[in-house]
Design a protein around this motif. Sequence first.
Motif, mmCIF file in Angstrom:
data_model
loop_
_atom_site.group_PDB
_atom_site.id
_atom_site.type_symbol
_atom_site.label_atom_id
_atom_site.label_comp_id
_atom_site.label_asym_id
_atom_site.label_seq_id
_atom_site.Cartn_x
_atom_site.Cartn_y
_atom_site.Cartn_z
ATOM 1 N N GLY A 46 0.794 -1.223 0.000
ATOM 2 C CA GLY A 46 0.000 0.000 0.000
ATOM 3 C C GLY A 46 0.825 1.272 0.000
ATOM 4 O O GLY A 46 0.300 2.368 0.212
ATOM 5 N N LEU A 47 2.144 1.170 -0.228
ATOM 6 C CA LEU A 47 3.011 2.351 -0.250
ATOM 7 C C LEU A 47 2.929 3.086 -1.589
ATOM 8 O O LEU A 47 3.097 4.304 -1.649
ATOM 9 C CB LEU A 47 4.453 1.936 0.034
ATOM 10 C CG LEU A 47 4.680 1.258 1.386
ATOM 11 C CD1 LEU A 47 6.125 0.802 1.509
ATOM 12 C CD2 LEU A 47 4.300 2.188 2.526
ATOM 13 N N TYR A 48 2.706 2.331 -2.643
ATOM 14 C CA TYR A 48 2.446 2.919 -3.957
ATOM 15 C C TYR A 48 0.962 2.757 -4.250
ATOM 16 O O TYR A 48 0.367 1.757 -3.843
ATOM 17 C CB TYR A 48 3.251 2.189 -5.036
ATOM 18 C CG TYR A 48 4.713 2.519 -5.102
ATOM 19 C CD1 TYR A 48 5.263 3.581 -4.379
ATOM 20 C CD2 TYR A 48 5.584 1.766 -5.889
ATOM 21 C CE1 TYR A 48 6.613 3.862 -4.445
ATOM 22 C CE2 TYR A 48 6.933 2.056 -5.958
ATOM 23 C CZ TYR A 48 7.438 3.100 -5.241
ATOM 24 O OH TYR A 48 8.776 3.395 -5.314
ATOM 25 N N GLN A 85 0.708 5.993 -3.263
ATOM 26 C CA GLN A 85 0.747 7.146 -2.357
ATOM 27 C C GLN A 85 2.104 7.834 -2.385
ATOM 28 O O GLN A 85 2.192 9.067 -2.365
ATOM 29 C CB GLN A 85 0.413 6.712 -0.934
ATOM 30 C CG GLN A 85 0.400 7.873 0.062
ATOM 31 C CD GLN A 85 0.001 7.445 1.465
ATOM 32 O OE1 GLN A 85 -0.321 6.292 1.701
ATOM 33 N NE2 GLN A 85 0.031 8.387 2.394
ATOM 34 N N TYR A 86 3.191 7.045 -2.452
ATOM 35 C CA TYR A 86 4.528 7.629 -2.388
ATOM 36 C C TYR A 86 5.292 7.532 -3.715
ATOM 37 O O TYR A 86 6.494 7.776 -3.746
ATOM 38 C CB TYR A 86 5.325 6.936 -1.283
ATOM 39 C CG TYR A 86 4.722 7.140 0.083
ATOM 40 C CD1 TYR A 86 4.772 8.382 0.699
ATOM 41 C CD2 TYR A 86 4.089 6.095 0.756
ATOM 42 C CE1 TYR A 86 4.210 8.588 1.952
ATOM 43 C CE2 TYR A 86 3.522 6.289 2.010
ATOM 44 C CZ TYR A 86 3.587 7.536 2.599
ATOM 45 O OH TYR A 86 3.022 7.734 3.835
ATOM 46 N N GLY A 139 -4.630 0.787 -0.370
ATOM 47 C CA GLY A 139 -4.108 2.153 -0.265
ATOM 48 C C GLY A 139 -4.804 3.029 0.749
ATOM 49 O O GLY A 139 -4.148 3.688 1.571
ATOM 50 N N PRO A 140 -6.158 3.099 0.752
ATOM 51 C CA PRO A 140 -6.853 4.006 1.670
ATOM 52 C C PRO A 140 -6.817 3.577 3.137
ATOM 53 O O PRO A 140 -7.166 4.371 4.010
ATOM 54 C CB PRO A 140 -8.307 3.985 1.145
ATOM 55 C CG PRO A 140 -8.221 3.476 -0.257
ATOM 56 C CD PRO A 140 -7.078 2.528 -0.247
ATOM 57 N N GLN A 174 1.796 5.619 -10.362
ATOM 58 C CA GLN A 174 0.344 5.587 -10.414
ATOM 59 C C GLN A 174 -0.147 4.233 -10.904
ATOM 60 O O GLN A 174 0.461 3.610 -11.777
ATOM 61 C CB GLN A 174 -0.194 6.697 -11.311
ATOM 62 C CG GLN A 174 0.352 6.681 -12.731
ATOM 63 C CD GLN A 174 -0.115 7.880 -13.529
ATOM 64 O OE1 GLN A 174 -1.173 8.439 -13.260
ATOM 65 N NE2 GLN A 174 0.675 8.280 -14.516
ATOM 66 N N GLN A 190 -6.344 -3.070 -9.014
ATOM 67 C CA GLN A 190 -6.172 -2.685 -7.624
ATOM 68 C C GLN A 190 -5.558 -3.826 -6.810
ATOM 69 O O GLN A 190 -5.526 -4.973 -7.256
ATOM 70 C CB GLN A 190 -7.523 -2.292 -7.010
ATOM 71 C CG GLN A 190 -8.560 -3.389 -7.063
ATOM 72 C CD GLN A 190 -9.930 -2.920 -6.585
ATOM 73 O OE1 GLN A 190 -10.048 -1.925 -5.865
ATOM 74 N NE2 GLN A 190 -10.977 -3.631 -6.973
#
Length: 472
Positions: free
Chosen positions: A54-56, A58-59, A76-77, A62, A67
Motif C-alpha cells: 500500500g506504499l504505492y 501514495q509515495y 491504499g486508503p 500511479q 487494484q
Amino acid sequence: MTSTLVANDLSFAYQKNGPTIIENLNFKLQPQSFNLLVGPSGCGKSTFFKLLAGLYPQYGGQITNGQVLLNNQPVGPIVPFERSKHIGMLFQNPSRQFTMPTVAKQITFALENIHTNRSQIEPKLNEVLTKLDLLPFKDRSIFKLSGGEQQRLALATTLALDSQIILLDEPFANVDPLGRKQLLADLKNLQLTAKKTIFITDHDLSGYDGLVDNLYVFKDKQVLPLSLSNLQNINEPTLAYAPLKNGDLSWQDFRLNLNNTPLFSALDFTLPKGQIGLLSGPNGVGKSSFFKALTKQIAFSGRLNYQNKDSKQWRTKAWAKIIGLVFQDSDNQFIKLTAREELLLSQKYSLAKDYWTTAKIKQAVEHLNLASVLDQSCYQLSGGQKRKLQVLTMLIMAQPVLLLDEPLASLDQTSAQNLLSLVYEVCQNLNLAILMISHQRLGLNSYIAYELLIKNQHLTLRKGQSKHVKSS
C-alpha cells in the motif's frame, strides 16, 4: 484472523504515459505460506512489494488499472496503523527504515506507532532482540552497527509489528552465510508456529530448498509460478586461489580498534596489482571498518604504505587519488541527480581518461544494462541498478587501489557475473589492486585470486586449492 492479499488486473507506471512496470497482473498470496520471488535486477520486484504494502501509489507512480485488495478492501486508503496489523514490509535498503538513534529506541518507536500497550513494549522488545541475536546491541547507536547488523535490526523492527503478512525485500543482502541460515530457519518457524504469511525477494537461491511453499519469478511485467526444483542442488562453491603478484599498497603490524574495543590484528600483507581479492568474515568483525581505515576515515595503529611511503606522509587529497571506495550503501555514493550526470562527473575526473573514453563508457553501460535508466534519478533506481552504477562510476575514476564493499548485494546472478567480468577486465587492463567484501561466493571462482579472512580478531590469508591464472 488470517489476512488475504490479492492483486486484480493490476497495472502500474512511475510516470504518466510512461512505460508500465506491471501490466494486468493477477496474483493471490496464499495465506500462512512461505513464498519466494526471484527475477533480474530492476525488473520490478521491489515495486510490486510496495504496491502490495500500500506504499504505492501514495509515495510514487500511479496505478493505471486494477487494484490491490487487503481482506477484500483496497489497500491504499487503509490508514497505516490499521494496515500494519496485517502487512509489514522490510525495505531493500535497511537504513531507510531507521528514524531513531539506538536499536532499542528504533523498535520501541515502531511498537508505539501501532499503539502497543506500554506494559508490553519492553517484553516484546527483548523478545525480538533475543530472537535475532541483537540483545547485546540493545543500547548501541544504529550508525555503529555493521551492514549485516543493520539488516537484522530492520528485520527485527518488521517482525516486532507482528503483522499477519510479512514482505521482505532482499533481507539477507549484507548478512553472512551463518546468519542467513539462522534467519531463514527463524522465518520458517514463524510461518509454521505463528501462522504468518512470508513473502521474500532474493537473488541468492541457496538455503531455500525444503522451506518454500511457492516459488515465483517476475517476468514480462507478470508474477509467474516457477517449479520448486529450481531451488535444489544449489551449493556454495569452494574457491581456488592464484599465486600473488606484486603491489604498491601494504600494511605492517596493522591493528584496528573501534570505540576502544579491539577488532582485529592483521598479517603483514601487500595488495597485489592486477588481481581481485575477497575479504570475508562474519558480520560485525570489522570488514567495512577495515576499508574505512585503509581510506583514512578512521584511526588505526601500525603502518600503512603506498609505494614504500607511509600513509601519514600523504595529504588527504592525494590519498583519495590512490584508494577508491565503493560504499555498502549505494545512496551515499552519488553526488549528482541522474545516472548520466554521475558518469560524466567520473569521466571528468578519471585518472585514466585515455582508457575511459565516451565509447568505452557507453560499452560498459550497455554491458551492465543501464542504458535505459541514464536519465533517471540515481535514487529512484532499483537496488541492483544503483549497485551497478556506483561500481561503474568508481571504476571510471581509476584509482590504483579499489575497495568494493558488498558490490554484489541486490544483484541477480546474471547481473553479478556481468559486473564481475567488467571489474576483472578493468583490473587487468589498468593493473588495479582490487579488494572486495562479499558474503555471496557463487560465481566468484573465475575472478578471485586470493582471500583474506577476518575471524577470531585476526586477519589472515586463507589457504586453499591453487588454480591456473587467467590470461590477461
